[in-house]
Design a protein around this motif. Structure first.
Motif, PDB file in Angstrom:
ATOM      1  N   THR A  18       0.827  -1.199   0.000  1.00  0.00           N
ATOM      2  CA  THR A  18       0.000   0.000   0.000  1.00  0.00           C
ATOM      3  C   THR A  18       0.862   1.250   0.000  1.00  0.00           C
ATOM      4  O   THR A  18       0.578   2.225  -0.687  1.00  0.00           O
ATOM      5  CB  THR A  18      -0.932   0.012   1.224  1.00  0.00           C
ATOM      6  OG1 THR A  18      -1.729  -1.172   1.207  1.00  0.00           O
ATOM      7  CG2 THR A  18      -1.821   1.226   1.212  1.00  0.00           C
ATOM      8  N   ALA A  19       1.953   1.212   0.762  1.00  0.00           N
ATOM      9  CA  ALA A  19       2.829   2.378   0.856  1.00  0.00           C
ATOM     10  C   ALA A  19       3.517   2.681  -0.467  1.00  0.00           C
ATOM     11  O   ALA A  19       3.968   3.800  -0.687  1.00  0.00           O
ATOM     12  CB  ALA A  19       3.869   2.154   1.941  1.00  0.00           C
ATOM     13  N   GLN A  20       3.605   1.714  -1.354  1.00  0.00           N
ATOM     14  CA  GLN A  20       4.264   1.918  -2.634  1.00  0.00           C
ATOM     15  C   GLN A  20       3.378   2.663  -3.635  1.00  0.00           C
ATOM     16  O   GLN A  20       3.869   3.103  -4.674  1.00  0.00           O
ATOM     17  CB  GLN A  20       4.683   0.566  -3.225  1.00  0.00           C
ATOM     18  CG  GLN A  20       5.814  -0.099  -2.448  1.00  0.00           C
ATOM     19  CD  GLN A  20       6.139  -1.477  -2.974  1.00  0.00           C
ATOM     20  OE1 GLN A  20       5.315  -2.107  -3.642  1.00  0.00           O
ATOM     21  NE2 GLN A  20       7.327  -1.973  -2.676  1.00  0.00           N
ATOM     22  N   ASN A  21       2.099   2.781  -3.362  1.00  0.00           N
ATOM     23  CA  ASN A  21       1.238   3.535  -4.264  1.00  0.00           C
ATOM     24  C   ASN A  21       1.741   4.961  -4.396  1.00  0.00           C
ATOM     25  O   ASN A  21       2.205   5.569  -3.432  1.00  0.00           O
ATOM     26  CB  ASN A  21      -0.206   3.540  -3.751  1.00  0.00           C
ATOM     27  CG  ASN A  21      -0.906   2.228  -4.002  1.00  0.00           C
ATOM     28  OD1 ASN A  21      -0.430   1.394  -4.764  1.00  0.00           O
ATOM     29  ND2 ASN A  21      -2.041   2.037  -3.362  1.00  0.00           N
ATOM     30  N   ILE A  22       1.625   5.509  -5.598  1.00  0.00           N
ATOM     31  CA  ILE A  22       2.138   6.855  -5.868  1.00  0.00           C
ATOM     32  C   ILE A  22       0.976   7.836  -5.882  1.00  0.00           C
ATOM     33  O   ILE A  22      -0.004   7.654  -6.598  1.00  0.00           O
ATOM     34  CB  ILE A  22       2.890   6.884  -7.206  1.00  0.00           C
ATOM     35  CG1 ILE A  22       4.089   5.930  -7.137  1.00  0.00           C
ATOM     36  CG2 ILE A  22       3.364   8.298  -7.535  1.00  0.00           C
ATOM     37  CD1 ILE A  22       4.815   5.756  -8.443  1.00  0.00           C
ATOM     38  N   ASN A  23       1.101   8.869  -5.086  1.00  0.00           N
ATOM     39  CA  ASN A  23       0.039   9.862  -4.923  1.00  0.00           C
ATOM     40  C   ASN A  23       0.284  11.053  -5.855  1.00  0.00           C
ATOM     41  O   ASN A  23       1.337  11.686  -5.812  1.00  0.00           O
ATOM     42  CB  ASN A  23       0.005  10.341  -3.472  1.00  0.00           C
ATOM     43  CG  ASN A  23      -1.104  11.343  -3.221  1.00  0.00           C
ATOM     44  OD1 ASN A  23      -2.253  10.977  -3.018  1.00  0.00           O
ATOM     45  ND2 ASN A  23      -0.758  12.622  -3.240  1.00  0.00           N
ATOM     46  N   LEU A  24      -0.722  11.359  -6.695  1.00  0.00           N
ATOM     47  CA  LEU A  24      -0.660  12.528  -7.559  1.00  0.00           C
ATOM     48  C   LEU A  24      -1.627  13.585  -7.028  1.00  0.00           C
ATOM     49  O   LEU A  24      -2.817  13.306  -6.858  1.00  0.00           O
ATOM     50  CB  LEU A  24      -1.044  12.168  -8.996  1.00  0.00           C
ATOM     51  CG  LEU A  24      -0.280  11.025  -9.671  1.00  0.00           C
ATOM     52  CD1 LEU A  24      -0.755  10.855 -11.107  1.00  0.00           C
ATOM     53  CD2 LEU A  24       1.215  11.259  -9.624  1.00  0.00           C
ATOM     54  N   GLN A  25      -1.124  14.774  -6.753  1.00  0.00           N
ATOM     55  CA  GLN A  25      -1.961  15.909  -6.359  1.00  0.00           C
ATOM     56  C   GLN A  25      -1.950  16.915  -7.510  1.00  0.00           C
ATOM     57  O   GLN A  25      -0.914  17.460  -7.857  1.00  0.00           O
ATOM     58  CB  GLN A  25      -1.429  16.563  -5.083  1.00  0.00           C
ATOM     59  CG  GLN A  25      -2.116  17.873  -4.721  1.00  0.00           C
ATOM     60  CD  GLN A  25      -3.589  17.707  -4.408  1.00  0.00           C
ATOM     61  OE1 GLN A  25      -3.947  17.046  -3.434  1.00  0.00           O
ATOM     62  NE2 GLN A  25      -4.455  18.298  -5.223  1.00  0.00           N
ATOM     63  N   ILE A  26      -3.131  17.160  -8.098  1.00  0.00           N
ATOM     64  CA  ILE A  26      -3.232  18.016  -9.276  1.00  0.00           C
ATOM     65  C   ILE A  26      -3.830  19.360  -8.861  1.00  0.00           C
ATOM     66  O   ILE A  26      -4.912  19.406  -8.276  1.00  0.00           O
ATOM     67  CB  ILE A  26      -4.089  17.336 -10.359  1.00  0.00           C
ATOM     68  CG1 ILE A  26      -3.477  15.978 -10.703  1.00  0.00           C
ATOM     69  CG2 ILE A  26      -4.185  18.211 -11.603  1.00  0.00           C
ATOM     70  CD1 ILE A  26      -4.437  15.009 -11.340  1.00  0.00           C
ATOM     71  N   SER A  27      -3.101  20.449  -9.163  1.00  0.00           N
ATOM     72  CA  SER A  27      -3.505  21.768  -8.688  1.00  0.00           C
ATOM     73  C   SER A  27      -3.327  22.826  -9.772  1.00  0.00           C
ATOM     74  O   SER A  27      -2.602  22.630 -10.752  1.00  0.00           O
ATOM     75  CB  SER A  27      -2.692  22.164  -7.443  1.00  0.00           C
ATOM     76  OG  SER A  27      -2.872  21.223  -6.399  1.00  0.00           O
ATOM     77  N   ASP A  28      -3.977  23.957  -9.552  1.00  0.00           N
ATOM     78  CA  ASP A  28      -3.880  25.124 -10.428  1.00  0.00           C
ATOM     79  C   ASP A  28      -2.576  25.860 -10.109  1.00  0.00           C
ATOM     80  O   ASP A  28      -2.306  26.190  -8.948  1.00  0.00           O
ATOM     81  CB  ASP A  28      -5.092  26.023 -10.172  1.00  0.00           C
ATOM     82  CG  ASP A  28      -5.168  27.216 -11.110  1.00  0.00           C
ATOM     83  OD1 ASP A  28      -4.123  27.780 -11.452  1.00  0.00           O
ATOM     84  OD2 ASP A  28      -6.295  27.579 -11.496  1.00  0.00           O
ATOM     85  N   SER A  29      -1.765  26.138 -11.119  1.00  0.00           N
ATOM     86  CA  SER A  29      -0.466  26.775 -10.890  1.00  0.00           C
ATOM     87  C   SER A  29      -0.602  28.211 -10.377  1.00  0.00           C
ATOM     88  O   SER A  29       0.310  28.726  -9.726  1.00  0.00           O
ATOM     89  CB  SER A  29       0.365  26.772 -12.178  1.00  0.00           C
ATOM     90  OG  SER A  29      -0.258  27.551 -13.174  1.00  0.00           O
ATOM     91  N   GLU A  30      -1.716  28.874 -10.667  1.00  0.00           N
ATOM     92  CA  GLU A  30      -1.899  30.260 -10.248  1.00  0.00           C
ATOM     93  C   GLU A  30      -2.512  30.366  -8.860  1.00  0.00           C
ATOM     94  O   GLU A  30      -2.027  31.085  -7.994  1.00  0.00           O
ATOM     95  CB  GLU A  30      -2.752  31.016 -11.275  1.00  0.00           C
ATOM     96  CG  GLU A  30      -2.054  31.210 -12.615  1.00  0.00           C
ATOM     97  CD  GLU A  30      -2.853  32.074 -13.563  1.00  0.00           C
ATOM     98  OE1 GLU A  30      -4.005  32.443 -13.225  1.00  0.00           O
ATOM     99  OE2 GLU A  30      -2.340  32.370 -14.660  1.00  0.00           O
TER     100      GLU A  30
END
Length: 286
Positions: A18-30
C-alpha cells in the motif's frame, strides 16, 4: 504463536504494498487550489482515469510498471506530462490555465425575438426497452466513461436554460457527472464547446426526470445544427457490500438525436441509431 506470526507478516507485507502507491496531487499553478476531476492518462497502457474531487489520484506501480509516463489534463488548462520514478511516492502537478479555451463573452442581439424551444428526446419511452449503460466496477469506475446524445437543433443563437434527463433507476450508491457540449462532424463529437463547468450528482433514490437549471451559467450555443451533449462519469460510489452498478434508462431506435459513447479517452466515439430520454430547453434568438 505460528498463526499470529503469519498474520503479522501478512499485515506488514500489505502495508508495504500500500505504501508503494504513488500519490498525484493536481492543482492550479496560479491559485494553488486543487483541480477536481482532472483527467489522468497513461499513454503506454492506453488507459484514462479521473482524479477525485480533491484533485488526487493514486497510481499502483504493481499494476503499471515504473518509470511511467503520465499526462494530466483538464479543460481550460494546458496539459502536462511527467514521468513517475521508482524513488518518489508523491507528486504535486501544477497545470497552467489555457487562455485560448476560455468561454467566449456573447451578447445576444437586442432586437431578436426570444423563443423558448426544446431539442432532444422529450418522451420517457414505452418502458418496454430498458438499457443498462456501462457496467461500472472497480476496474472502470474511474475511467471517465462518456455517453450522450447528438441533438439536432437550429441555426440560431441559443442560451441554455435547462437540461432534462430521465432515469429509471441506478444500482449504485452515488455518481458525479460532468455535462459537456461538443461540435459534431459525421455524427461524432469533435471539438468541445467552451462553457462553464456543469457538475451534478445522482444517488440510489434517483428516478424520473432530473432537471438541471443552467440559466445563471450564461452558456450560449451558436448556430450549429447538431451538437453533442455528453455526460462524463467523474466518480462512482458503490453501495455497501457491492462492487458494481448500472444506470437504467429507456432506450429506443432513432433516426435523429442518436446515441454516442466511448469507454475512455483512447477509444473512438461510437454512434448508433438509438437514443434515451434527454433534452435541453433553450432561449432561441430568432
Amino acid at each position: 504463536m505460528k498463526n499470529t506470526l503469519l498474520l503479522f507478516v501478512y499485515t506488514l507485507v500489505t502495508q508495504i504494498i500500500t505504501a508503494q502507491n504513488i500519490n498525484l496531487q493536481i492543482s492550479d499553478s496560479e491559485t494553488k487550489e486543487s483541480i477536481e476531476f482532472a483527467t489522468v492518462l497513461l499513454p503506454e497502457y492506453k488507459k484514462s482515469f479521473v482524479s477525485n474531487e480533491k484533485g488526487i489520484f493514486m497510481v499502483d506501480p504493481n499494476k503499471y510498471k515504473l518509470p511511467l509516463k503520465v499526462i494530466v489534463e483538464q479543460f481550460g488548462f494546458e496539459k502536462k506530462e511527467i514521468t513517475l520514478q521508482n524513488n518518489t511516492t508523491a507528486y504535486t502537478i501544477f497545470l497552467d490555465p489555457a487562455i485560448e479555451v476560455l468561454q467566449e463573452i456573447i451578447i445576444p442581439p437586442a432586437n431578436a425575438k426570444i423563443v423558448e424551444r426544446t431539442y432532444g428526446r422529450t418522451n420517457e419511452g414505452s418502458g418496454k426497452i430498458q438499457g443498462q449503460m456501462n457496467r461500472f466496477d472497480n476496474e472502470n469506475k474511474d475511467s471517465g466513461a462518456e455517453f450522450g446524445l447528438i441533438i439536432k437543433t437550429s441555426n440560431h443563437l441559443k442560451k441554455l436554460k435547462k437540461v432534462h434527463w430521465h432515469i429509471n433507476g441506478i444500482t449504485f450508491k452515488r455518481a458525479i457527472f460532468n455535462l459537456q457540449f461538443y461540435e459534431v462532424e459525421n455524427n461524432k463529437p469533435t471539438k468541445r464547446i467552451p462553457h462553464s463547468e456543469i457538475n451534478f450528482s445522482i444517488n440510489e433514490n434517483q428516478k424520473g426526470w432530473l432537471v438541471l437549471n443552467t440559466e445563471n451559467k450564461d452558456i450560449y450555443l451558436d448556430g450549429t445544427k447538431k451538437i453533442a451533449a455528453i455526460l462524463k462519469v467523474q466518480k462512482i460510489e458503490f453501495s455497501k457490500g457491492k462492487n458494481e452498478g448500472y444506470i437504467i434508462m429507456n432506450v429506443g431506435a432513432a433516426t435523429s438525436n442518436i446515441m454516442t459513447l466511448r469507454s475512455n479517452i483512447y477509444e473512438g466515439w461510437e454512434s448508433g441509431p438509438m437514443n434515451f430520454p434527454f433534452y435541453i430547453t433553450v432561449d432561441s434568438y430568432e
